[in-house]
Design an enzyme around this catalytic site. Structure first.
Site, PDB file in Angstrom:
ATOM      1  N   SER A 121       8.062  -7.844   5.332  1.00  0.00           N
ATOM      2  CA  SER A 121       7.492  -8.780   6.297  1.00  0.00           C
ATOM      3  C   SER A 121       7.713 -10.195   5.798  1.00  0.00           C
ATOM      4  CB  SER A 121       5.983  -8.533   6.456  1.00  0.00           C
ATOM      5  OG  SER A 121       5.371  -9.557   7.226  1.00  0.00           O
ATOM      6  N   TYR A 127      -2.128  -7.790   2.501  1.00  0.00           N
ATOM      7  CA  TYR A 127      -0.953  -7.230   3.167  1.00  0.00           C
ATOM      8  C   TYR A 127       0.312  -7.962   2.727  1.00  0.00           C
ATOM      9  CZ  TYR A 127       2.325  -6.322   7.032  1.00  0.00           C
ATOM     10  OH  TYR A 127       3.426  -6.000   7.781  1.00  0.00           O
TER      11      TYR A 127
END
Length: 248
Positions: A143, A157
């Site tokens: 990501s 995350y």
């Protein structure tokens, strides 16, 4: 014999888009899921209806016994894997770091980091020429959060995805001489269900104005990047992290 691909977390979002595209390009597709049996089985039926071959396989990627069972089952049903897409991942409600606890951190890291490592290791044992395999490709779905940090939302995350980036670079160097390429994609703001897990289903719309291309991305756009990395067109690409982020 056509190639076999396993996509973890393949029942929705980027994983499902990748499964559809892989099937269109002739891959035999294994769709992994942890809890979404209905969605995974519906996706398999969709692929089969269009003439493809697919299999839904339940496994928690953070559990070693589940991972070994999954890889053995997929190889038995579809033949030796030639591609793994390490896509399974999760996040939780938006929070600052001072609001996190050990239980949440454990959940995030087990799925996103431990799961990626376990699946990559199992794939290497099937694909590597060191173990008698015929080579293959691993694509880790990271990501842009790994670079941007996701301050005030989910730094945990973001940190887990930074670990996936390091796995990509390190593993690529370990297995390059064994017929395996390892790459990563770093999606940016993509229209998928994952934002609802963070408590803000409309997050992409809120942040889209900050994307140089002026919009959020679609799961299919990430899938095309993944399939390119797996293809022979990317035969000299390994250890590479490809941003699919509209310039953000």
């Amino acid at each position: 014999m056509t190639n076999a691909i396993l996509i973890t977390g393949g029942s929705r979002g980027i994983g499902a888009a990748t499964a559809r595209l892989a099937a269109q390009r002739g891959y035999r597709v294994a769709v992994n899921y942890r809890q979404g049996a209905r969605a995974a089985e519906a996706l398999v039926r969709e692929i089969e209806k269009l003439g493809g071959q697919a299999l839904a396989v339940q496994a928690d990627v953070g559990q070693g016994t589940d991972v070994e069972r999954m890889f053995d089952g997929v190889a038995s049903a579809l033949g030796p894997l030639t591609a793994l897409v390490n896509n399974a991942g999760t996040l939780e409600m938006q929070s600052r770091v001072d609001g996190l606890d050990a239980a949440r951190l454990g959940r995030i890291l087990t799925t996103n980091v431990v799961g990626s490592f376990l699946c990559a290791g199992a794939a290497v044992r099937q694909m590597s020429t060191r173990y008698g395999g015929r080579g293959g490709v691993i694509v880790n779905v990271s990501s842009r959060a790994a670079v941007l940090g996701s301050a005030g939302e989910y730094v945990d995350y973001a940190a887990s995805k930074a670990a996936v980036d390091t796995l990509t670079v390190g593993l690529a160097r370990e297995v390059a001489a064994e017929g395996i390429r390892v790459c990563g994609v770093r999606p940016g703001l993509i229209e998928t269900e994952i934002h609802a897990l963070g408590g803000e289903p409309g997050r992409v719309a809120r942040l889209a104005s900050g994307v140089p291309l002026g919009r959020g991305g679609q799961a299919e756009e990430v899938a095309r990047a993944i399939l390119w990395l797996i293809s022979d067109e990317a035969s000299y690409v390994t250890g590479t992290l490809l941003d699919v982020s509209g310039g953000r």
